[in-house]
Design a protein around this motif. Structure first.
Motif, PDB file in Angstrom:
ATOM      1  N   ILE A 125       0.960  -1.341   0.039  1.00 26.99           N
ATOM      2  CA  ILE A 125       0.160  -0.071  -0.042  1.00 26.99           C
ATOM      3  C   ILE A 125       0.966   1.342  -0.079  1.00 26.99           C
ATOM      4  O   ILE A 125       1.592   1.269   0.826  1.00 26.99           O
ATOM      5  CB  ILE A 125      -1.155   0.077   1.271  1.00 26.99           C
TER       6      ILE A 125
ATOM      7  N   PHE B 111       1.381   5.462   0.110  1.00 26.38           N
ATOM      8  CA  PHE B 111       0.839   6.659   0.297  1.00 26.38           C
ATOM      9  C   PHE B 111       1.708   7.813  -0.199  1.00 26.38           C
ATOM     10  O   PHE B 111       2.904   7.791  -0.176  1.00 26.38           O
ATOM     11  CB  PHE B 111       0.818   7.050   1.846  1.00 26.38           C
TER      12      PHE B 111
ATOM     13  N   TYR C 120       0.742  13.838  -9.330  1.00 23.29           N
ATOM     14  CA  TYR C 120       0.217  12.501  -8.392  1.00 23.29           C
ATOM     15  C   TYR C 120      -0.679  11.650  -9.326  1.00 23.29           C
ATOM     16  O   TYR C 120      -0.654  10.547  -9.329  1.00 23.29           O
ATOM     17  CB  TYR C 120      -0.839  13.093  -7.252  1.00 23.29           C
TER      18      TYR C 120
ATOM     19  N   ALA D  65       0.328   7.598  -9.513  1.00 24.00           N
ATOM     20  CA  ALA D  65      -0.758   6.730  -9.255  1.00 24.00           C
ATOM     21  C   ALA D  65      -0.861   5.731 -10.711  1.00 24.00           C
ATOM     22  O   ALA D  65      -1.161   4.458 -10.339  1.00 24.00           O
ATOM     23  CB  ALA D  65      -2.176   7.244  -9.094  1.00 24.00           C
TER      24      ALA D  65
ATOM     25  N   SER E 163      -0.537   1.791 -10.729  1.00 26.32           N
ATOM     26  CA  SER E 163      -1.443   0.756 -10.817  1.00 26.32           C
ATOM     27  C   SER E 163      -1.253  -0.524 -11.288  1.00 26.32           C
ATOM     28  O   SER E 163      -0.344  -0.751 -12.050  1.00 26.32           O
ATOM     29  CB  SER E 163      -2.574   1.708 -11.634  1.00 26.32           C
TER      30      SER E 163
ATOM     31  N   GLY F  28      -2.696  -0.852  -3.317  1.00 25.30           N
ATOM     32  CA  GLY F  28      -3.415   0.339  -3.377  1.00 25.30           C
ATOM     33  C   GLY F  28      -2.313   1.736  -3.430  1.00 25.30           C
ATOM     34  O   GLY F  28      -1.557   1.520  -2.755  1.00 25.30           O
TER      35      GLY F  28
ATOM     36  N   TYR G  12      -2.752   5.682  -2.301  1.00 26.85           N
ATOM     37  CA  TYR G  12      -3.426   6.927  -1.681  1.00 26.85           C
ATOM     38  C   TYR G  12      -2.692   8.213  -1.661  1.00 26.85           C
ATOM     39  O   TYR G  12      -1.442   8.126  -1.323  1.00 26.85           O
ATOM     40  CB  TYR G  12      -3.865   6.309  -0.270  1.00 26.85           C
TER      41      TYR G  12
ATOM     42  N   MET H  51      -2.005  11.488   0.792  1.00 31.38           N
ATOM     43  CA  MET H  51      -2.215  11.831   2.076  1.00 31.38           C
ATOM     44  C   MET H  51      -1.290  13.124   2.515  1.00 31.38           C
ATOM     45  O   MET H  51      -0.245  13.236   2.201  1.00 31.38           O
ATOM     46  CB  MET H  51      -1.907  10.849   3.019  1.00 31.38           C
TER      47      MET H  51
ATOM     48  N   ASP I 154      -2.919  13.890   7.657  1.00 33.39           N
ATOM     49  CA  ASP I 154      -3.570  12.589   7.526  1.00 33.39           C
ATOM     50  C   ASP I 154      -2.746  11.313   7.804  1.00 33.39           C
ATOM     51  O   ASP I 154      -3.330  10.414   8.450  1.00 33.39           O
ATOM     52  CB  ASP I 154      -3.732  12.582   6.134  1.00 33.39           C
TER      53      ASP I 154
END
Length: 114
Positions: A13, A15, A29, A33, A37, A42, A44, A46, A50
């Motif tokens: 994951i 961030f 960004y 991503a 992908s 995942g 994300y 932040m 956050d």
């Protein structure tokens, strides 16, 4: 970005964000991503707050009773945000007798109840 080894993020994951005060276009960004992908579990975005939110929530919900009337040293660590140290101080001050910061051998007294 093409020279990056994206396989290093396989099944993780990720961030993404910016840790300095800089203007970063939104498409950067999106580009990150898109590269992650299908590789990462995942991706994300932040903001710094956050990222800290789970730490701050855990501090606010923690049971501080075991520290009642004790001398507590909060260990220094350069990678931990001042926001976390502030939250720990606010949470512990009402219950501890003495709150110290630093290393066990030579801590700095932050608070001492009279």
């Amino acid at each position: 970005m093409r020279a990056r080894d994206w396989a290093a993020y396989h099944a993780t994951i990720v961030f993404i964000g910016c840790s300095v005060d800089a203007i970063v276009p939104s498409w950067v960004y999106m580009q990150l991503a898109s590269r992650l992908s299908g590789v990462a579990k995942g991706v994300y975005f932040m903001d710094k707050i956050d990222v800290l939110r789970p730490w701050l929530d855990a501090i606010l919900l923690s049971d501080v009773e075991p520290y009642r009337d004790k001398k507590v040293t909060v260990r220094a660590h350069p990678d931990i945000s001042a926001a976390v140290f502030t939250a720990v101080t606010n949470r512990l001050m009402p219950v501890v007798h003495t709150l110290l910061y630093g290393e066990a051998g030579l801590p700095k007294v932050i608070y001492k109840r009279k």
